[in-house]
Design an enzyme around this catalytic site. Structure first.
Site, short mmCIF file in Angstrom:
data_model
loop_
_atom_site.label_atom_id
_atom_site.label_comp_id
_atom_site.label_asym_id
_atom_site.label_seq_id
_atom_site.Cartn_x
_atom_site.Cartn_y
_atom_site.Cartn_z
N GLU A 144 10.86 18.21 28.69
CA GLU A 144 9.82 17.37 28.08
C GLU A 144 10.43 16.12 27.44
OE1 GLU A 144 7.32 19.85 25.60
OE2 GLU A 144 6.24 20.56 27.37
N GLU A 152 4.82 25.64 32.62
CA GLU A 152 4.50 26.42 31.41
C GLU A 152 3.00 26.64 31.30
OE1 GLU A 152 6.36 24.92 27.83
OE2 GLU A 152 8.26 24.58 28.86
#
Ligand code: GAL
Length: 731
Positions: free
Chosen positions: A188, A261
């Site tokens: 991220e 995720e």
């Protein structure tokens, strides 16, 4: 290692697996060349529907790995995803450990032996609610470092680690005969890239180059939430919206849609809200929605959450990382797990048409219909249509609850609701019960009082201003005492303000506990730097309230008589941050203890002595309790004590599938060890919601850490006693 019986034996869930397994016709993924196109990842030219689950190897014991992987396989996963936790492997600068509980190579081999592919997220940064987001704490103090940038002090350490890691990873890449089909770098980075502009992009290019140089890139590399040229960009979230998919299709042509995720709930922080478990239908429904828009791989984050043993939690994260995941903290299959197992069996069975069929879609009223066609075969999906996809996690988790899959003749093959009802009907989980203790012996606790600074022999570190905690402890302990003298001329109530301090303080005056930090603590703490960089100490922040600045700690002390008084403040760390946004600065700015001085009734308080680690830690009481003289517990409840007892376990329980936990009722805050193994931090703090819940009452004790007679050692910071602490089991 203790032999464990077949986990399926006799359970209601077992019957479901057996019924489901015939239908699984699992895709076995042999190693080979891994490629991709817009449709999917391909292993040796064969399309792969990636059904993945995150199972983080340091969040369980080595002895638990085979059982966790076996269950994952039985429930239809074809891929295990894991981060590589840098600080679990580089325990001090330049000292690497890839053996025992940290034997990543063995873990990957166990996956391969079960026909599971591996999606390895190598970092170096992982986030993951893990101490310092996976970075070794020493990194903070490398001269001149800015973590997660092109700064040489940072890149040099990453290079050294990746080169060492490559020795474990390279032979296990699919291209070299291993199970690793994808490698994710960084994590991220999009969340911090804004801070760095073009330099951030350069960093991403560098990390891909490094991954290539050390050999990882012989399988496709990926990034999540923030892309880099040459890598597949994957997505994270409770759902993946059509807008997100459209953006990826536009910006990353020729790459498959992978969801790294998918959250089954959320993690817990001390004193925060306990998120409820997500309805498994909403996970299955969201996956179908994703596949119907072209997705070809998804991964539960986590599939097994597990435990943050010892001091592995990030700042404020509870010791449990159960996350309401399909395999619970202990590795038991939950009702969601059984349900998803059925769902995966269906996906496995229909993967050819899903991956190779042509896809068309139509909207009728509020329903969206997707049709896959392959030769004469058809598969239809009917789902609610959504105009807008919420960004809010809670809302996302109540979407996509209903969906049906039909065959060419219009017969229902899988209905989210019907399967849910069937699973609910047949699922039963055994209850927790106390571990019976021999009648001949009651559980007797003994106690040893942790010496306060006035009673300690060592002189400590002396300084005019208080010294920041991590620069003294290097994160080897949570504890640091800050001591000084109050020369009172004006009797009456006294105010002590720590303008910048963390994470939790106990204030002792004249060897008595008189105050502690206010709750709740905030996960995102705001800017860690004083607003006025010219401040020397203190001035900044003093005008604010504790609410406005989560680093500010103020204490009103009881009236003190004129004369000299001892002030001892125990700073207790609660884990290092997991990401820049928690302090509004690069992670190397992380600080603990006191770093901008202390005000006493508005004036600087000087001449401090710092003592790191508790004396009990110096004695290593968790493994060598005989180092001190214990006495029977009882009498008044003085805070800051060590407790010890023995608890027995019938031998027959050790060879079975029973799992164990400690009910920590009656304790306050501190740490627990069983047979010298660090169970983790405990804190019986009320959760923000639901109203009657604690953040964590039960603490996982892995079965392979137990024996017939077990020594429990507890460090308790508060005036609390372990009389009700009990071992429980679930068979
Ligand atoms: C993501 C992150 C994961 C984990 C997750 C929350 O943003 O990539 O590592 O922190 O959030 O559980």
């Amino acid at each position: 290692m203790i032999p464990r019986r077949d986990f399926l034996k006799g359970s209601a869930a077992a019957l479901l697996y057996r019924a489901g397994q015939d239908a699984f016709s699992q895709q076995s993924l042999s190693s080979g060349r891994v490629t991709f196109d817009e449709r999917s990842v391909l292993v040796d030219g064969r399309r792969m529907l990636l059904i993945g689950g995150s199972v983080h190897y340091p969040r369980s014991t080595r002895a638990m790995w085979p059982m966790l992987l076996q269950r994952s396989k039985a429930l239809g996963l074809n891929t295990i995803t894991s981060y590589v936790f840098w600080n679990a492997h580089e325990t001090s600068r330049g000292v690497y450990n890839f053996s025992g509980e940290r034997d990543l190579g063995h873990y990957i081999d166990l996956c391969q032996q079960r026909g599971l592919a591996v999606f390895l997220r190598v970092g170096p940064y992982v986030c993951a609610e893990w101490n310092f987001g996976g970075f070794p704490p020493y990194l903070r103090d490398e001269p001149g470092i800015t973590i997660r940038t092109m700064d040489r002090p940072y890149t040099a350490r990453v290079e050294a680690f990746f080169e060492r890691l490559a020795e474990v990873v390279r032979p296990r890449l699919a291209t070299n005969g291993g199970p690793i089909v994808l490698v994710q770098v960084e994590n991220e980075y999009g969340n911090v890239a804004k801070r760095y502009g073009e330099a951030g992009q350069e960093y991403l290019r560098w990390i891909i180059e490094l991954a290539t140089r050390v050999g990882f890139a012989s399988v496709p590399t990926t990034t999540c939430q923030g892309g880099a040229q040459g890598a597949i960009e994957t997505s994270n979230g409770s759902i993946i919206s059509p807008e997100r998919i459209a953006t990826l299709r536009r910006t990353r042509p020729g790459t498959p849609l992978l969801w790294t995720e998918l959250y089954p709930s959320w993690y817990r922080v001390w004193g925060g809200k306990n998120a409820p478990a997500r309805d498994a239908r909403s996970m299955a429904g969201a996956i179908l929605d994703f596949i119907s828009r072209g997705g070809s791989g998804f991964n539960y984050y986590p599939w097994h959450g597990g435990t943050n043993f010892a001091r592995n939690s990030m700042y404020l994260q509870t010791t449990s990382y159960d996350f309401c995941a399909p395999l619970d903290e202990y590795g038991n299959v939950t009702e969601s797990g059984v349900y998803l197992g059925r769902f995966h069996a269906f996906l496995q069975e229909h993967r050819s048409i899903l991956l190779e069929g042509s896809r068309s879609e139509s909207v009728v009223g509020s329903q969206r219909k997707t049709t896959w066609q392959h030769g004469s075969d058809e598969l239809h999906l009917i789902q609610d249509d959504y105009q807008e996809h919420p960004l809010n996690r809670q809302d996302a988790q109540t979407m996509n609850l209903h969906a049906r899959l039909l065959n060419t003749n219009g017969e229902t093959l899988f209905d989210l609701d019907t399967v849910r009802d069937a699973v609910a009907h047949s699922f039963s989980a055994s209850a927790w019960s106390p571990v019976p203790q021999p009648l001949s012996r009651s559980i007797d606790w003994v106690v040893w009082e942790e010496p306060l600074p006035a009673q300690r022999h060592e002189g400590g570190i002396v300084s005019v201003e208080p010294i920041e905690q991590l620069s003294l402890t290097k994160d080897k302990t949570d504890y640091c005492w800050y001591s000084t003298t109050l020369r009172v001329t004006d009797p009456g109530p006294q105010e002590i303000v720590i303008p910048y301090g963390g994470d939790f303080f106990y204030v002792y005056v004249d060897n008595k506990l008189v105050a502690s930090s206010k709750l709740p603590l905030k996960e995102d703490r705001g800017p860690i730097m004083p607003e006025n960089p010219g401040h020397p100490n203190i001035a900044a922040n003093s005008g604010k309230t504790d609410q406005e600045s989560p680093f500010r700690n103020s204490f009103t002390l009881p009236s003190l008589t004129a004369g000299t008084h001892r002030l001892d403040m125990l700073a207790v760390a609660l884990g290092m941050i997991k990401g820049d946004w928690q302090i509004d600065a690069p992670m190397n700015f992380e600080r603990k203890g006191i770093w901008e001085g202390v005000l006493w009734n508005g004036k600087p308080l000087r001449n401090w002595t710092m003592r790191t680690r508790l004396v009990g830690e110096q004695h290593r009481l968790s493994t060598r309790p005989e180092a001190v003289a214990w006495r029977p517990a009882g009498g008044g409840l003085r805070p800051l004590r060590w407790y010890k007892t023995r608890m027995d376990l019938p031998a027959n329980l050790l060879s079975g599938t029973a799992v164990f936990r400690l009910d920590a009722t009656g304790l306050g805050k501190g740490m627990i060890w069983v047979n010298g193994q660090a169970i983790g931090r405990h804190w019986l703090i009320p959760a923000a919601s639901p109203a009657d819940a604690l953040s964590q009452r039960y603490y996982h004790v892995p079965a392979d850490w137990l024996q017939v007679s077990n020594e429990i050692v507890i460090l308790e910071e508060q005036a609390a006693a372990p009389a009700s602490v009990a071992l429980q089991m679930r068979v």
